[in-house]
Motif scaffolding. Sequence first.
Motif, PDB file in Angstrom:
ATOM      1  N   ALA A   1       0.836  -1.207   0.000  1.00  0.00           N
ATOM      2  CA  ALA A   1       0.000   0.000   0.000  1.00  0.00           C
ATOM      3  C   ALA A   1       0.868   1.253   0.000  1.00  0.00           C
ATOM      4  O   ALA A   1       0.588   2.225  -0.721  1.00  0.00           O
ATOM      5  N   TYR A   2       1.931   1.243   0.797  1.00  0.00           N
ATOM      6  CA  TYR A   2       2.842   2.379   0.857  1.00  0.00           C
ATOM      7  C   TYR A   2       3.518   2.614  -0.495  1.00  0.00           C
ATOM      8  O   TYR A   2       3.584   3.751  -0.986  1.00  0.00           O
ATOM      9  N   ALA A   3       4.010   1.527  -1.098  1.00  0.00           N
ATOM     10  CA  ALA A   3       4.681   1.648  -2.391  1.00  0.00           C
ATOM     11  C   ALA A   3       3.725   2.167  -3.457  1.00  0.00           C
ATOM     12  O   ALA A   3       4.116   2.964  -4.323  1.00  0.00           O
ATOM     13  N   GLY A   4       2.469   1.724  -3.399  1.00  0.00           N
ATOM     14  CA  GLY A   4       1.485   2.209  -4.353  1.00  0.00           C
ATOM     15  C   GLY A   4       1.238   3.703  -4.211  1.00  0.00           C
ATOM     16  O   GLY A   4       1.140   4.432  -5.208  1.00  0.00           O
ATOM     17  N   ARG A   5       1.141   4.169  -2.974  1.00  0.00           N
ATOM     18  CA  ARG A   5       0.955   5.614  -2.729  1.00  0.00           C
ATOM     19  C   ARG A   5       2.156   6.408  -3.218  1.00  0.00           C
ATOM     20  O   ARG A   5       2.003   7.474  -3.828  1.00  0.00           O
ATOM     21  N   LYS A   6       3.362   5.898  -2.963  1.00  0.00           N
ATOM     22  CA  LYS A   6       4.561   6.604  -3.407  1.00  0.00           C
ATOM     23  C   LYS A   6       4.614   6.650  -4.930  1.00  0.00           C
ATOM     24  O   LYS A   6       5.022   7.671  -5.507  1.00  0.00           O
ATOM     25  N   ALA A   7       4.207   5.571  -5.596  1.00  0.00           N
ATOM     26  CA  ALA A   7       4.191   5.559  -7.058  1.00  0.00           C
ATOM     27  C   ALA A   7       3.247   6.626  -7.600  1.00  0.00           C
ATOM     28  O   ALA A   7       3.555   7.328  -8.577  1.00  0.00           O
ATOM     29  N   GLU A   8       2.104   6.768  -6.955  1.00  0.00           N
ATOM     30  CA  GLU A   8       1.135   7.771  -7.405  1.00  0.00           C
ATOM     31  C   GLU A   8       1.600   9.194  -7.109  1.00  0.00           C
ATOM     32  O   GLU A   8       1.220  10.128  -7.816  1.00  0.00           O
ATOM     33  N   GLU A   9       2.425   9.359  -6.090  1.00  0.00           N
ATOM     34  CA  GLU A   9       3.038  10.664  -5.838  1.00  0.00           C
ATOM     35  C   GLU A   9       4.085  10.972  -6.906  1.00  0.00           C
ATOM     36  O   GLU A   9       4.231  12.120  -7.333  1.00  0.00           O
TER      37      GLU A   9
END
Length: 321
Positions: free
Chosen positions: A20-28
């Motif tokens: 979930a964290y990696a997904g949020r960072k990718a979207e940032e």
Amino acid sequence: MLFPLGVLGVASLGLAGWSAYAGRKAEEMVPADGQFVEVPGAHLHYVDIGPRDAPAIVMLHGLMGQLRNFSHSLSERLAADHRVILVDRPGWGHSTIDGPRPGIVAQAGMIAALIEQLELDTPLLVGHSMGGAVALALGLDRPELVRGLALIAPLSQPVGTVPKPFAGLLAPQPLRPAIAWLVAVPAGTMSGAKVAQAVFAPDPVPDDFATRGGGALSLRPKSYMAGSFEIRAAPAEMTALAARYASFRVPVAILYGRDDQVLDPQLNGAKTAAEIPGATIDRIAGGHMLPVSHAGETEAWLRRVLAGKPQATGGALTDSR
């Protein structure tokens, strides 16, 4: 017995949290660039550039991609004298879906709805890789909406063996969510560079592809879910589509890289061109990611297609210099 289960539970929570964290960072790293439109079954993200009164081009990206695959190097070249619409396909990039995950034909219906909502006057529909399959479905089902198809390294035939870079997507449906949340993102973080090299080969991967090219968005659970679904659904859908190629009513042009190591140019290029009435095919030096790696040559080919003057005819796989 309880202790091992507890450890497994904690580990699973940890992996899911990391995903979930990696997904949020990718979207940032790759935020939404454009606008959103509601169509039946999806909330589509798209970018609309170029003069509004110019001839329109709609571009559809491939598997594990998003619209920045085109904006990285290609779309601005065309926007000087064309209205260029780049679309995150349903479930990809920043586009979302409502209800069941759509296959190739269902996605084509959603793109058709986008064309109608934007009131585009018979745009040229460009599809890369899996986006080419969606373009083919739209061209068959809604030929009145487009002036023609320009397919770049398209998936156009049922393929018996999954391309090696995407073999990890072959998860059975019941296991897909668990793999997406617990395995795919950590594994992708470690192997992502090698996978990108295999998809681009023999061309180099641009240093800024993760951000400017949208590559970072492939490292999300939702991207794995979408990719696994499409890779498993594609053979049956492509078999049905290929059986209809003789009925095509719009012009179709195909471009392939001579050294494509993801899809076979003979099967997905020459064979398809021979089956579609009047279809043309050309090939240039390069691998699978022509819109990024060979944007100049791809632009030149697209402009020939727009002018109605593609170079090769009759299904013969010839070279463009």
